[in-house]
Design an enzyme around this catalytic site. Structure first.
Site, PDB file in Angstrom:
ATOM      1  N   HIS A   1      -3.956   4.730   4.475  1.00  0.00           N
ATOM      2  CA  HIS A   1      -5.144   3.879   4.470  1.00  0.00           C
ATOM      3  C   HIS A   1      -6.402   4.683   4.179  1.00  0.00           C
ATOM      4  O   HIS A   1      -7.303   4.234   3.471  1.00  0.00           O
ATOM      5  CB  HIS A   1      -5.294   3.169   5.812  1.00  0.00           C
ATOM      6  CG  HIS A   1      -6.558   2.378   5.929  1.00  0.00           C
ATOM      7  ND1 HIS A   1      -6.740   1.166   5.308  1.00  0.00           N
ATOM      8  CD2 HIS A   1      -7.725   2.637   6.577  1.00  0.00           C
ATOM      9  CE1 HIS A   1      -7.945   0.709   5.566  1.00  0.00           C
ATOM     10  NE2 HIS A   1      -8.558   1.577   6.331  1.00  0.00           N
TER      11      HIS A   1
ATOM     12  N   TYR B   1       4.025   5.005  11.122  1.00  0.00           N
ATOM     13  CA  TYR B   1       4.359   3.605  11.362  1.00  0.00           C
ATOM     14  C   TYR B   1       5.223   2.983  10.266  1.00  0.00           C
ATOM     15  O   TYR B   1       5.463   1.776  10.277  1.00  0.00           O
ATOM     16  CB  TYR B   1       3.085   2.770  11.552  1.00  0.00           C
ATOM     17  CG  TYR B   1       2.037   2.916  10.465  1.00  0.00           C
ATOM     18  CD1 TYR B   1       2.104   2.169   9.290  1.00  0.00           C
ATOM     19  CD2 TYR B   1       0.974   3.790  10.621  1.00  0.00           C
ATOM     20  CE1 TYR B   1       1.147   2.300   8.297  1.00  0.00           C
ATOM     21  CE2 TYR B   1       0.001   3.933   9.639  1.00  0.00           C
ATOM     22  CZ  TYR B   1       0.084   3.180   8.481  1.00  0.00           C
ATOM     23  OH  TYR B   1      -0.870   3.329   7.494  1.00  0.00           O
TER      24      TYR B   1
ATOM     25  N   ARG C   1       0.856  -1.195   0.000  1.00  0.00           N
ATOM     26  CA  ARG C   1       0.000   0.000   0.000  1.00  0.00           C
ATOM     27  C   ARG C   1       0.887   1.238   0.000  1.00  0.00           C
ATOM     28  O   ARG C   1       1.488   1.587   1.005  1.00  0.00           O
ATOM     29  CB  ARG C   1      -0.925  -0.013   1.227  1.00  0.00           C
ATOM     30  CG  ARG C   1      -1.678   1.304   1.388  1.00  0.00           C
ATOM     31  CD  ARG C   1      -2.863   1.194   2.308  1.00  0.00           C
ATOM     32  NE  ARG C   1      -2.550   0.726   3.642  1.00  0.00           N
ATOM     33  CZ  ARG C   1      -2.020   1.474   4.610  1.00  0.00           C
ATOM     34  NH1 ARG C   1      -1.695   2.736   4.372  1.00  0.00           N
ATOM     35  NH2 ARG C   1      -1.800   0.967   5.811  1.00  0.00           N
TER      36      ARG C   1
END
Length: 261
Positions: free
Chosen positions: A158, A167, A154
């Site tokens: 998100h 993160y 990804r």
């Protein structure tokens, strides 16, 4: 479909047999097993009918839900013709895979449920197409589920409320973009064989962009769904408590002169 209850990316199409995605995580997995079981029963009742399978898409994060386990167990024991397609992008919503599971990804669980499985480069268009075609053939011929784990990445956040830099390192994202972006890889492949050039690519992008904008404009002209559709499709027959809620809402909107259909 099209009753205004979903998030913008949760689209569907009856013409394409594409069921609208459910917002709660993983719930679509068990639904797909039910659809596949219905296909199996239909084929048994009418052998002349064209055979069909269901395919369900989910991320590795959804594979941690109870729905995933229940669906895999039902599918394997009932031998439903379907494909479990896991898109492993490495981070679910914001959790690295190291913190999601200790085993070898998701496809390694397939033998435990008694189903076939395959892992594929999810950024390779041709590899994914070949894997799905083989899995579909096997699901139809054996009337059984098949699991595919597509390894991908990804690149973006998100959602609009997510900041993935909290993160993961931004250099990692850039490397994935430069090395494994599926659109870049496909573009390079087509250009290598002389099947496309920059001008043709730009023309296609412009054409698609215009089509999307036109579709958005057409959607924005559609009227809002009628208020009573909010209370439909939850139960086969509307129960008393839902009727009371509907009446309360209408009284509230009338009291404050809020427009509605």
């Amino acid at each position: 479909l099209g009753k205004g209850r979903q998030m913008p990316v949760h689209y569907g199409s009856r013409a394409l047999n594409y069921q609208t995605v459910s917002s709660p995580l993983g719930t679509q997995i068990t639904q797909a097993v039910g659809a596949a079981y219905k296909f199996k029963l239909d084929a048994a009742d009418d052998p002349g009918k064209e055979a069909a399978i269901s395919i369900v898409y989910f991320g590795e994060g959804a594979a941690s839900t109870v729905d995933f386990h229940s669906a895999c167990n039902f599918a394997a024991t009932l031998k439903t013709p379907m494909i479990f397609f896991c898109r492993n992008n490495g981070y679910a919503i914001s959790t690295p895979v190291e913190d999601q599971y200790a085993g070898d990804g998701i496809v390694s669980r397939a033998p435990g449920y008694g189903m076939a499985g395959i892992r594929v480069d999810g950024n390779d268009l041709f590899a994914v197409h070949a894997a799905v075609a083989k899995a579909r053939k096997l699901a139809l011929e054996s009337s059984a589920p098949v699991m595919i784990e597509a390894m991908t990445y990804r690149q973006g956040h998100h959602s609009t409320s997510d900041d993935s830099s909290r993160y993961r390192d931004t250099d990692e994202v850039q490397t994935a973009t430069d090395v494994s972006d599926p659109l870049v890889r496909l573009s390079r492949f087509l250009k290598h064989f002389g099947w496309i050039d920059d001008n043709v690519a730009a023309s296609i992008e412009d054409e698609e962009r215009i089509d999307v904008l036109r579709a958005m404009e057409a959607a924005e002209t559609r009227p809002d769904p009628k208020l009573d559709t909010m209370f439909q499709d939850v139960y086969h027959e509307k129960p008393p408590h839902l009727i009371r809620q509907e009446e309360e809402l209408k009284r509230h909107m009338k009291k404050y002169n809020l427009p509605h259909q």
